[in-house]
Motif scaffolding. Structure first.
Motif, PDB file in Angstrom:
ATOM      1  N   ARG A 192      -9.789   6.629  -0.790  1.00 22.76           N
ATOM      2  CA  ARG A 192      -9.147   5.337  -1.051  1.00 22.76           C
ATOM      3  C   ARG A 192      -9.358   4.867  -2.480  1.00 22.76           C
ATOM      4  O   ARG A 192     -10.438   5.004  -3.046  1.00 22.76           O
ATOM      5  CB  ARG A 192      -9.712   4.302  -0.070  1.00 22.76           C
ATOM      6  CG  ARG A 192      -9.196   2.892  -0.239  1.00 22.76           C
ATOM      7  CD  ARG A 192     -10.047   2.145  -1.257  1.00 22.76           C
ATOM      8  NE  ARG A 192     -10.241   0.761  -0.862  1.00 22.76           N
ATOM      9  CZ  ARG A 192     -11.120  -0.051  -1.414  1.00 22.76           C
ATOM     10  NH1 ARG A 192     -11.907   0.365  -2.385  1.00 22.76           N
ATOM     11  NH2 ARG A 192     -11.249  -1.274  -1.007  1.00 22.76           N
ATOM     12  N   GLN A 199      -4.754   1.330  -1.711  1.00 30.20           N
ATOM     13  CA  GLN A 199      -4.853   0.118  -0.894  1.00 30.20           C
ATOM     14  C   GLN A 199      -4.689  -1.164  -1.706  1.00 30.20           C
ATOM     15  O   GLN A 199      -5.375  -1.362  -2.712  1.00 30.20           O
ATOM     16  CB  GLN A 199      -6.216   0.083  -0.206  1.00 30.20           C
ATOM     17  CG  GLN A 199      -6.403  -1.136   0.696  1.00 30.20           C
ATOM     18  CD  GLN A 199      -7.844  -1.581   0.754  1.00 30.20           C
ATOM     19  OE1 GLN A 199      -8.707  -0.832   1.168  1.00 30.20           O
ATOM     20  NE2 GLN A 199      -8.111  -2.822   0.323  1.00 30.20           N
ATOM     21  N   GLY A 245       0.819  -1.197   0.000  1.00 31.42           N
ATOM     22  CA  GLY A 245       0.000   0.000   0.000  1.00 31.42           C
ATOM     23  C   GLY A 245       0.856   1.251   0.000  1.00 31.42           C
ATOM     24  O   GLY A 245       2.009   1.240   0.437  1.00 31.42           O
TER      25      GLY A 245
END
Length: 409
Positions: A75, A143, A59
């Motif tokens: 995200r 992510q 990540g």
């Protein structure tokens, strides 16, 4: 009058976005193996002068500080899928990857995560180019491992919110087989929780001509799978959504040998925590009960993964919905029912008691009545330009709902 979103996107470098997208699409990586993708993201953030750090293995987290104001996190997931691409695109993936068991598989961005990464990078580039239009702190969360429900947990466990500023809201989005330029957003439950189980039932091996000497695990497994379908049809209120699916079944090596075991996997989807617990308890009861009826040993039930709840805070969802209508047009935003797909996105906010909002955006040029390929299919290929334009515009509009300094008052 020009909207704040239009101002931020007025000079966006779409050629650069398209180059990034084509590269990501052609070079997907399996979950928790997104090393080259992380390197690309880090290089883009470095070029923009955005401070960043690695988190959760593969990540990447970027932090843009632009004066006083709220902290907002956004995200984008980064992993690909073990699918052989069949889109016919000139930049189609021919990549391969290796699963945990050593199996070499084709890899494809069959769920549009390349669209998510590129859209967030483009939004970051646009916002850094127009610092006078917003104020506050934006946390960019790239992510890994969404497809296996591992990435959000890995980032949280690696100190994401100790190392990055704690946001007041976490935002996220997903490209879907909808018309480009449109967005669907839910208030409350957005996506289902999902649980995957591996079940091994045991029997007694024998020659196929002597079934009386066996305990047949294939027959046992078949009875279990058939009986599991009665959980939704006979144990839940008909108005309660739930899905119990068996996706694989493996047993035996030869047609005239009754094997000593069979293995199958289950995928369970529910919207409410109490329903989830009821269904999981019923699965274990049925698996154990059918084994007992067959005179077989107690089966082994193992968890493969568990996706958390994806829930949109109603107050924050209303705020984002209003911003999306302003940024994309009143008629292009719909309030939608929750979908049975699953996401680990919700854990990022839930882990620290922060509300979150997640929405779906369209990525296809569709004629009336035309249907697009669905996510996770070998021919899933959003229309690059329209999909990135929609994803970037939606991201900027939602971020400005919290950080924008609208001169119109």
């Amino acid at each position: 009058m020009t909207s704040p979103t239009d101002t931020v996107l007025s000079d966006l470098d779409t050629d650069r976005a398209h180059r990034i997208y084509r590269h990501l699409h052609a070079h997907p990586e399996l979950s928790m193996q997104e090393h080259a993708t992380a390197d690309l993201v880090a290089a883009e953030l470095e070029e923009l002068g955005i401070g960043h750090f690695r988190c959760g293995g593969t990540g990447v987290v970027g932090v843009i500080r632009n004066g006083d104001g709220p902290v907002v996190a956004f995200r984008a997931d980064t992993d690909g899928l073990p699918i052989a691409e069949d889109t016919g695109l000139e930049y189609a993936s021919t990549a391969t990857g290796t699963l945990e068991d050593g199996t070499v598989v084709p890899v494809m961005h069959g769920c549009g995560h390349d669209t998510h990464v590129t859209s967030l990078l483009s939004a970051a580039r646009a916002l850094t180019s127009h610092p006078d239009t917003w104020s506050g702190t934006l946390v960019l969360v790239f992510q890994p491992g969404e497809e296996v429900a591992a990435g959000a947990r890995a980032m949280v466990d690696d100190g994401l919110w100790e190392r990055a500023p704690l946001p007041e809201v976490v935002l996220g989005q997903h490209v879907m087989p909808l018309r480009s330029g449109t967005v669907d957003i839910s208030h409350g439950v957005a996506m289902a929780m999902a649980d995957a189980l591996r079940v091994t039932v045991y029997g007694k091996q024998s020659h196929g001509s002597r079934p009386q000497s066996s305990i047949d695990p294939i027959v046992l497994g078949a009875h279990v799978i058939a009986r599991l379908q009665t959980i939704v049809s006979r144990e839940l209120d008909p108005r309660t959504p739930a899905v119990v699916t068996s996706g694989t079944f493996h047993a035996g090596l030869k047609e005239n040998i009754i094997p000593d075991r069979a293995e199958f996997t289950l995928n369970i989807r529910t919207f409410e925590p109490e329903v989830r617990e009821r269904v999981l308890a019923a699965v274990r009861r049925i698996v154990s009960g059918e084994a007992a009826v067959s005179g077989a040993p107690e089966p082994l039930v193992e968890e493969i993964y568990s996706f958390p709840r994806c829930h949109n805070d109603p107050v924050q969802a209303a705020r984002v919905e209003s911003a999306l209508r302003d940024g994309l047009g009143e008629g292009n935003v719909s309030v939608a029912e929750p979908v049975m797909g699953s996401e680990d996105f919700g854990l990022l906010g839930e882990a620290v008691g922060v509300p979150s909002v997640f929405w779906m955006f369209g990525g296809f040029d569709l004629a009336p009545g035309e249907e697009a390929p669905v996510n996770h299919s070998p021919d899933f290929a959003p229309a690059m330009g329209p999909a990135l334009a929609t994803g970037t515009r939606a991201a900027v509009a939602a971020i400005l709902a919290y950080l924008g300094t609208d001169p119109r008052g």
